[in-house]
Design a protein around this motif. Structure first.
Motif, PDB file in Angstrom:
ATOM      1  N   CYS A 269       0.825  -1.212   0.000  1.00  0.00           N
ATOM      2  CA  CYS A 269       0.000   0.000   0.000  1.00  0.00           C
ATOM      3  C   CYS A 269       0.860   1.264   0.000  1.00  0.00           C
ATOM      4  CB  CYS A 269      -0.932  -0.002   1.209  1.00  0.00           C
ATOM      5  SG  CYS A 269      -2.283  -1.202   1.096  1.00  0.00           S
TER       6      CYS A 269
ATOM      7  N   VAL B   9      -8.817   3.616  -9.311  1.00  0.00           N
ATOM      8  CA  VAL B   9      -8.941   2.175  -9.055  1.00  0.00           C
ATOM      9  C   VAL B   9      -7.867   1.721  -8.069  1.00  0.00           C
ATOM     10  CG1 VAL B   9      -8.730  -0.120 -10.081  1.00  0.00           C
ATOM     11  CG2 VAL B   9     -10.062   1.646 -11.251  1.00  0.00           C
ATOM     12  N   LEU B  10      -6.636   2.150  -8.327  1.00  0.00           N
ATOM     13  CA  LEU B  10      -5.524   1.756  -7.459  1.00  0.00           C
ATOM     14  C   LEU B  10      -5.690   2.307  -6.048  1.00  0.00           C
ATOM     15  CD1 LEU B  10      -2.484   2.218  -9.886  1.00  0.00           C
ATOM     16  CD2 LEU B  10      -3.340   0.057  -8.975  1.00  0.00           C
TER      17      LEU B  10
ATOM     18  N   LYS C 124      -8.386   3.553  -4.483  1.00  0.00           N
ATOM     19  CA  LYS C 124      -9.567   3.070  -3.761  1.00  0.00           C
ATOM     20  C   LYS C 124      -9.331   1.659  -3.226  1.00  0.00           C
ATOM     21  CE  LYS C 124     -14.508   2.166  -4.251  1.00  0.00           C
ATOM     22  NZ  LYS C 124     -15.685   2.157  -5.161  1.00  0.00           N
ATOM     23  N   THR C 125      -8.742   0.807  -4.048  1.00  0.00           N
ATOM     24  CA  THR C 125      -8.435  -0.560  -3.618  1.00  0.00           C
ATOM     25  C   THR C 125      -7.431  -0.555  -2.473  1.00  0.00           C
ATOM     26  OG1 THR C 125      -8.817  -1.342  -5.875  1.00  0.00           O
ATOM     27  CG2 THR C 125      -7.684  -2.835  -4.379  1.00  0.00           C
TER      28      THR C 125
ATOM     29  N   GLU D   8      -9.235   0.207   0.742  1.00  0.00           N
ATOM     30  CA  GLU D   8     -10.047  -0.931   1.185  1.00  0.00           C
ATOM     31  C   GLU D   8      -9.165  -2.019   1.794  1.00  0.00           C
ATOM     32  OE1 GLU D   8     -12.120  -2.097  -2.319  1.00  0.00           O
ATOM     33  OE2 GLU D   8     -13.615  -0.478  -2.195  1.00  0.00           O
ATOM     34  N   ALA D   9      -8.023  -2.273   1.182  1.00  0.00           N
ATOM     35  CA  ALA D   9      -7.110  -3.298   1.702  1.00  0.00           C
ATOM     36  C   ALA D   9      -6.544  -2.883   3.053  1.00  0.00           C
ATOM     37  CB  ALA D   9      -5.987  -3.547   0.700  1.00  0.00           C
TER      38      ALA D   9
ATOM     39  N   GLU E 209      -7.192 -11.899   1.496  1.00  0.00           N
ATOM     40  CA  GLU E 209      -8.198 -11.149   0.739  1.00  0.00           C
ATOM     41  C   GLU E 209      -7.672  -9.761   0.380  1.00  0.00           C
ATOM     42  OE1 GLU E 209     -12.735  -9.335   1.273  1.00  0.00           O
ATOM     43  OE2 GLU E 209     -11.960 -10.797   2.714  1.00  0.00           O
TER      44      GLU E 209
ATOM     45  N   GLN F  38      -7.062  -8.349  -3.379  1.00  0.00           N
ATOM     46  CA  GLN F  38      -7.635  -7.085  -3.859  1.00  0.00           C
ATOM     47  C   GLN F  38      -6.567  -6.224  -4.528  1.00  0.00           C
ATOM     48  OE1 GLN F  38      -9.423  -5.264  -0.421  1.00  0.00           O
ATOM     49  NE2 GLN F  38     -11.283  -6.511  -0.509  1.00  0.00           N
ATOM     50  N   LEU F  39      -5.414  -6.131  -3.890  1.00  0.00           N
ATOM     51  CA  LEU F  39      -4.323  -5.335  -4.459  1.00  0.00           C
ATOM     52  C   LEU F  39      -3.809  -5.954  -5.753  1.00  0.00           C
ATOM     53  CD1 LEU F  39      -2.405  -4.645  -1.124  1.00  0.00           C
ATOM     54  CD2 LEU F  39      -3.719  -2.988  -2.451  1.00  0.00           C
TER      55      LEU F  39
ATOM     56  N   ALA G 186      -6.344  -5.194  -8.529  1.00  0.00           N
ATOM     57  CA  ALA G 186      -6.314  -3.800  -8.983  1.00  0.00           C
ATOM     58  C   ALA G 186      -5.111  -3.548  -9.890  1.00  0.00           C
ATOM     59  CB  ALA G 186      -6.275  -2.866  -7.772  1.00  0.00           C
TER      60      ALA G 186
END
Length: 290
Positions: free
Chosen positions: A45, A111-112, A114-115, A118-119, A141, A145-146, A149
């Motif tokens: 992240c 997209v990157l 926001k994901t 969330e992660a 999970e 997700q990462l 994306a």
């Protein structure tokens, strides 16, 4: 289920559910996997915003060089034409010279990012306050997700030297970095509770009994670092409440000391001669015409 509040030092990490009959060896493995998995998610992240703003990482032999130096040395990034973001690239130069500057468009950036949020929320330390236990499935999970994306934005994948790809493929090299100090290898991990090391040849119930509804604070650390500091008798929140109470009390006493009001001396209840006059029948006497 037994609930473990896992800490490193005095800092909360996550909540973890287990059972009293689990072996300490297995417990250490499970807790360490979640602990290190969360660190991996955090590391990815931390790289996502750079990928979104400046594109893929340059080859190691081109990083930190100026354009003139790259030209003079006749260096070329062979991955520049292969790793093109979906929807085309927007050039935004990386001032520190680590990435090629061909960033995704605004939609793909979102997209990157926001994901990423969330992660991070899935394995956040704030889950402790929400009383949510973190599992290895939740860590996986977040990683999925990462990974998804990144595949959406870069269908052709990232260069093999990109730190995000290396993390997702478990090929990361943390030697000499600050992040390496945070990671705890499973073979070097220890769990401590109530000032005692939980020994691997025992079960959890040997320490806390057979009550499955027990909640305890355990501390994870590397072997050889000695016993961690014990938990304070008064929690941080309780200490704040006590300090607020003492502060309010001091303010009340301060106001009482500053108040010089003796009007109460005119009240009947403060008259020292009232009882004497009552015995002499001199109460309720009014002077003057009726």
């Amino acid at each position: 289920m037994v609930q473990l509040h896992v800490k490193r030092g005095d800092e909360s990490q996550f909540l973890f559910n287990t059972t009293v009959d689990i072996s300490i060896q297995t417990l250490i493995q499970q807790v360490t996997q979640v602990y290190n998995g969360r660190l991996k998610v955090d590391r990815i992240c931390s790289e996502i915003p750079e990928l979104a703003d400046h594109g893929i990482t340059l080859p190691p032999n081109m990083q930190g060089l100026t354009e003139d130096q790259i030209t003079d040395l006749k260096l070329k990034d062979e991955w520049e034409d292969k790793c093109i973001p979906s929807g085309g690239a927007e050039f935004k130069k990386d001032e520190i010279g680590c990435r090629n500057g061909h960033a995704p468009n605004e939609k793909m950036k979102n997209v990157l990012k926001k994901t990423m949020e969330e992660a991070k929320a899935l394995i956040s330390k704030k889950q402790v306050q929400a009383n949510v236990c973190v599992t290895m499935d939740m860590v996986n999970e977040a990683l999925d997700q990462l990974r998804g994306a990144v595949m959406i934005v870069y269908p052709m994948g990232l260069p093999p030297h990109d730190p995000i790809r290396m993390e997702l493929e478990n090929q990361e090299d943390l030697a000499g970095t600050q992040a390496s100090l945070q990671v705890i290898p499973e073979k070097e991990a220890q769990l401590w509770w109530a000032g005692k090391e939980l020994l691997q040849d025992k079960k959890l119930q040997d320490y806390i009994g057979k009550n499955e509804k027990t909640k305890i604070v355990v501390k994870i650390q590397k072997r050889g670092q000695g016993a961690p500091a014990r938990e304070p008798v008064v929690s941080e929140e309780e200490q704040k409440q006590m300090m607020m109470h003492y502060y309010r009390r001091q303010e009340e006493l301060k106001k009482l000391n500053e108040t010089d009001d003796d009007s109460y001396l005119q009240s009947e209840w403060s008259d020292q001669q009232a009882l004497k006059r009552q015995f002499q029948g001199l109460t309720n006497i009014k002077w003057g015409p009726r």
